[in-house]
Motif scaffolding. Structure first.
Motif, PDB file in Angstrom:
ATOM      1  N   ILE A  63     -22.335  -5.494  30.751  1.00  0.00           N
ATOM      2  CA  ILE A  63     -22.562  -6.225  29.497  1.00  0.00           C
ATOM      3  C   ILE A  63     -21.737  -7.510  29.498  1.00  0.00           C
ATOM      4  O   ILE A  63     -22.236  -8.581  29.148  1.00  0.00           O
ATOM      5  CB  ILE A  63     -22.241  -5.344  28.266  1.00  0.00           C
ATOM      6  CG1 ILE A  63     -23.326  -4.274  28.096  1.00  0.00           C
ATOM      7  CG2 ILE A  63     -22.125  -6.190  26.998  1.00  0.00           C
ATOM      8  CD1 ILE A  63     -23.042  -3.245  27.020  1.00  0.00           C
ATOM      9  N   VAL A 115     -23.274 -10.099  32.126  1.00  0.00           N
ATOM     10  CA  VAL A 115     -24.483 -10.838  31.728  1.00  0.00           C
ATOM     11  C   VAL A 115     -24.312 -11.562  30.390  1.00  0.00           C
ATOM     12  O   VAL A 115     -25.192 -12.317  29.986  1.00  0.00           O
ATOM     13  CB  VAL A 115     -25.740  -9.933  31.687  1.00  0.00           C
ATOM     14  CG1 VAL A 115     -26.033  -9.348  33.041  1.00  0.00           C
ATOM     15  CG2 VAL A 115     -25.630  -8.865  30.632  1.00  0.00           C
ATOM     16  N   ALA A 145     -24.114 -10.220  27.298  1.00  0.00           N
ATOM     17  CA  ALA A 145     -24.940  -9.629  26.246  1.00  0.00           C
ATOM     18  C   ALA A 145     -24.137  -9.472  24.963  1.00  0.00           C
ATOM     19  O   ALA A 145     -22.962  -9.119  24.998  1.00  0.00           O
ATOM     20  CB  ALA A 145     -25.468  -8.283  26.699  1.00  0.00           C
ATOM     21  N   THR A 146     -24.803  -9.742  23.830  1.00  0.00           N
ATOM     22  CA  THR A 146     -24.102  -9.643  22.551  1.00  0.00           C
ATOM     23  C   THR A 146     -24.841  -8.798  21.524  1.00  0.00           C
ATOM     24  O   THR A 146     -24.244  -8.373  20.545  1.00  0.00           O
ATOM     25  CB  THR A 146     -23.893 -11.048  21.954  1.00  0.00           C
ATOM     26  OG1 THR A 146     -25.168 -11.696  21.859  1.00  0.00           O
ATOM     27  CG2 THR A 146     -22.950 -11.884  22.815  1.00  0.00           C
ATOM     28  N   SER A 147     -26.137  -8.572  21.729  1.00  0.00           N
ATOM     29  CA  SER A 147     -26.895  -7.819  20.727  1.00  0.00           C
ATOM     30  C   SER A 147     -27.928  -6.928  21.401  1.00  0.00           C
ATOM     31  O   SER A 147     -28.111  -6.972  22.616  1.00  0.00           O
ATOM     32  CB  SER A 147     -27.603  -8.787  19.780  1.00  0.00           C
ATOM     33  OG  SER A 147     -28.635  -9.467  20.480  1.00  0.00           O
ATOM     34  N   LYS A 148     -28.639  -6.149  20.576  1.00  0.00           N
ATOM     35  CA  LYS A 148     -29.672  -5.259  21.104  1.00  0.00           C
ATOM     36  C   LYS A 148     -30.811  -6.039  21.752  1.00  0.00           C
ATOM     37  O   LYS A 148     -31.549  -5.497  22.567  1.00  0.00           O
ATOM     38  CB  LYS A 148     -30.224  -4.367  19.991  1.00  0.00           C
ATOM     39  CG  LYS A 148     -29.269  -3.272  19.589  1.00  0.00           C
ATOM     40  CD  LYS A 148     -29.928  -2.319  18.618  1.00  0.00           C
ATOM     41  CE  LYS A 148     -28.962  -1.191  18.280  1.00  0.00           C
ATOM     42  NZ  LYS A 148     -29.564  -0.176  17.431  1.00  0.00           N
ATOM     43  N   ALA A 149     -30.949  -7.310  21.408  1.00  0.00           N
ATOM     44  CA  ALA A 149     -31.997  -8.145  21.993  1.00  0.00           C
ATOM     45  C   ALA A 149     -31.763  -8.350  23.492  1.00  0.00           C
ATOM     46  O   ALA A 149     -32.690  -8.651  24.237  1.00  0.00           O
ATOM     47  CB  ALA A 149     -32.053  -9.495  21.290  1.00  0.00           C
ATOM     48  N   ASP A 150     -30.526  -8.166  23.939  1.00  0.00           N
ATOM     49  CA  ASP A 150     -30.174  -8.347  25.352  1.00  0.00           C
ATOM     50  C   ASP A 150     -30.298  -7.055  26.151  1.00  0.00           C
ATOM     51  O   ASP A 150     -29.890  -7.003  27.316  1.00  0.00           O
ATOM     52  CB  ASP A 150     -28.731  -8.871  25.469  1.00  0.00           C
ATOM     53  CG  ASP A 150     -28.559 -10.232  24.817  1.00  0.00           C
ATOM     54  OD1 ASP A 150     -29.470 -11.064  24.959  1.00  0.00           O
ATOM     55  OD2 ASP A 150     -27.515 -10.453  24.176  1.00  0.00           O
ATOM     56  N   LYS A 185     -32.050  -7.312  29.574  1.00  0.00           N
ATOM     57  CA  LYS A 185     -31.252  -8.072  30.534  1.00  0.00           C
ATOM     58  C   LYS A 185     -30.149  -7.186  31.118  1.00  0.00           C
ATOM     59  O   LYS A 185     -29.900  -7.187  32.323  1.00  0.00           O
ATOM     60  CB  LYS A 185     -30.654  -9.296  29.826  1.00  0.00           C
ATOM     61  CG  LYS A 185     -30.041 -10.283  30.773  1.00  0.00           C
ATOM     62  CD  LYS A 185     -29.532 -11.599  30.173  1.00  0.00           C
ATOM     63  CE  LYS A 185     -29.447 -11.746  28.706  1.00  0.00           C
ATOM     64  NZ  LYS A 185     -28.764 -12.979  28.268  1.00  0.00           N
ATOM     65  N   VAL A 186     -29.509  -6.415  30.259  1.00  0.00           N
ATOM     66  CA  VAL A 186     -28.432  -5.520  30.697  1.00  0.00           C
ATOM     67  C   VAL A 186     -28.985  -4.433  31.622  1.00  0.00           C
ATOM     68  O   VAL A 186     -28.445  -4.178  32.698  1.00  0.00           O
ATOM     69  CB  VAL A 186     -27.703  -4.876  29.492  1.00  0.00           C
ATOM     70  CG1 VAL A 186     -26.707  -3.824  29.959  1.00  0.00           C
ATOM     71  CG2 VAL A 186     -27.006  -5.939  28.670  1.00  0.00           C
ATOM     72  N   LEU A 208     -24.163  -1.836  22.754  1.00  0.00           N
ATOM     73  CA  LEU A 208     -24.751  -3.073  22.223  1.00  0.00           C
ATOM     74  C   LEU A 208     -24.883  -3.029  20.705  1.00  0.00           C
ATOM     75  O   LEU A 208     -25.118  -4.067  20.084  1.00  0.00           O
ATOM     76  CB  LEU A 208     -26.126  -3.338  22.851  1.00  0.00           C
ATOM     77  CG  LEU A 208     -26.132  -3.848  24.276  1.00  0.00           C
ATOM     78  CD1 LEU A 208     -27.552  -4.006  24.782  1.00  0.00           C
ATOM     79  CD2 LEU A 208     -25.372  -5.145  24.418  1.00  0.00           C
TER      80      LEU A 208
END
Length: 147
Positions: free
Chosen positions: A107, A110, A112-117, A120-121, A146
């Motif tokens: 996390i 990459v 990542a900061t939210s569930k939208a990522d 990607k994760v 997340l």
């Protein structure tokens, strides 16, 4: 030694020991590998072999959960024996703590900061844990971190 060669040796040993449960499971695994090899048209790499064995393990675990839910304990016991045989050919599974650590590292890697990522994760994470961790556990851990 490839997994296919190991399965052949174990099949011979199971025949000599007259261990029908192990023999049938080893035959199924060997058959799955050979069928995939024919389908692909080339010798399988170690990673491809692990992918197939992981798929076989997942099928057995899913079936076992369904049989338990339906109260079919007569079908659960043979599946438990099969799962033990399949597990011998898979790498040691990662603990929950190890999975959580690798998920946290990925996390951060990459960004990542939210569930939208989530996608990607998972895309970056799955090659790292393939065959070494249960996909369901990885999925749940990513969702939890997340959130």
């Amino acid at each position: 030694m490839s997994i296919l060669a190991q399965l052949t040796d174990d099949m011979k040993a199971a025949m000599k020991a007259k261990d029908k449960a192990t023999l049938s499971t080893v035959r199924m695994l060997k058959s799955a590998l050979q069928n995939e090899q024919i389908k692909e048209g080339h010798d399988l790499s170690d990673e491809e072999e692990l992918t197939i064995l992981s798929r076989e393990m997942k099928q057995r675990k899913d079936s076992m959960a369904e049989f338990k839910e339906a109260g079919r304990m007569d079908l659960v016991e043979p599946l438990e024996a099969e799962i033990l045989v399949v597990a011998k050919y898979l790498p040691a599974q990662m603990s929950e703590a190890e999975v959580k650590q690798i998920v946290a590292d990925t996390i951060a890697e990459v960004g990542a900061t939210s569930k939208a990522d989530f996608g990607k994760v998972m895309g970056a994470l799955m090659p790292k844990v393939k065959g070494k961790a249960d996909g369901k556990l990885v999925n749940e851990t990513v969702k939890a971190l997340l959130a």
